[in-house]
Write an enzyme that holds these catalytic residues in place. Structure first.
Site: not given
Ligand code: IMP
Length: 199
Positions: A10, A13, A69, A152, A154, A174, A179-180
């Site tokens: 991704n 990310k 995740d 995503g 956001d 951000k 979270h990240r």
């Molecule tokens: P994953 O399973 O960790 O890949 O993430 C789950 C879903 O959460 C992703 O497909 C994104 O749509 C959403 N997501 C993950 N990180 C973010 C972020 O930092 N901002 C917004 N959406 C996020």
């Protein structure tokens, strides 16, 4: 410089992870190694899924492997979409499909009933140890998308700390409260030491 495999393809990310880790390590991603099928995310929790991805990354590359995740937990929806955030609107749902479904589910609820938490677990697996860090960001789900940055969910996640949606924020803003960003900030100080201990 020590190499760290980040078990994701991704690009959104990766951009954030590279920006936060800076030049403390050389980040290698799924785009830089011979292709392998990504493991199914069959875990029931973010931690289980992060570990599944990090273990597979280590097995495939032999490099210390980091995997993230992430889930968006909406209080009024009993914590959904949570661990299913990537496939909320179906297996191959786009970011827009998922946002649309979320807005439909919340309907015309007032802001006070739209509280949400972004949660991220980062797992590091190196053959000798499995360690992880968690980060969270609190906010509310807006009734319509605002802003064009990020990815995503956001555009519909209004951050209490930034007083704007994550998609209205700069990348630096951000990353400073997300979270990240938080999960990575806790690991960045330890990762150098962990990597220097690895044979
Ligand atoms: P994953 O399973 O960790 O890949 O993430 C789950 C879903 O959460 C992703 O497909 C994104 O749509 C959403 N997501 C993950 N990180 C973010 C972020 O930092 N901002 C917004 N959406 C996020």
């Amino acid at each position: 410089m020590r190499k760290l495999f980040v078990a994701t393809g991704n690009r959104d990310k990766l951009r954030e992870i590279r920006a936060i880790l800076g030049d403390s390590v050389e980040v290698v991603s799924l785009h830089d190694v011979p292709p392998y099928p990504e493991p199914a995310e069959t875990g029931e929790t973010l931690l289980e899924n992060a570990l599944i991805k990090a273990r597979e990354g280590y097995a495939r590359t032999g490099l210390p492997s980091l995997a993230d995740d992430t889930g968006l937990e909406v209080e009024a929806l009993g914590g959904a979409p949570g661990v299913f955030s990537a496939r909320y609107a179906g297996e191959n749902a786009s970011y827009q499909d998922n946002v649309r479904k979320l807005l439909e589910e919340l309907g015309s609820r007032p802001l006070i009933e739209r509280s949400a938490t972004f949660r991220c677990v980062m797992a590091l697996v190196d053959g000798e140890r499995e360690v992880w860090w968690e980060g969270a960001a609190e906010g509310v789900i807006l009734s319509e998308p605002k802003g064009t940055s990020g990815f995503g969910y956001d555009p519909v996640f209004y951050s209490y700390e930034l007083k704007k949606s994550f998609a209205q924020a700069t990348a630096e803003e951000k990353n400073s409260v997300s979270h990240r960003g938080r999960a990575l900030q806790s690991l960045v100080s330890e990762v150098q030491q962990l990597l220097s201990n690895i044979k």
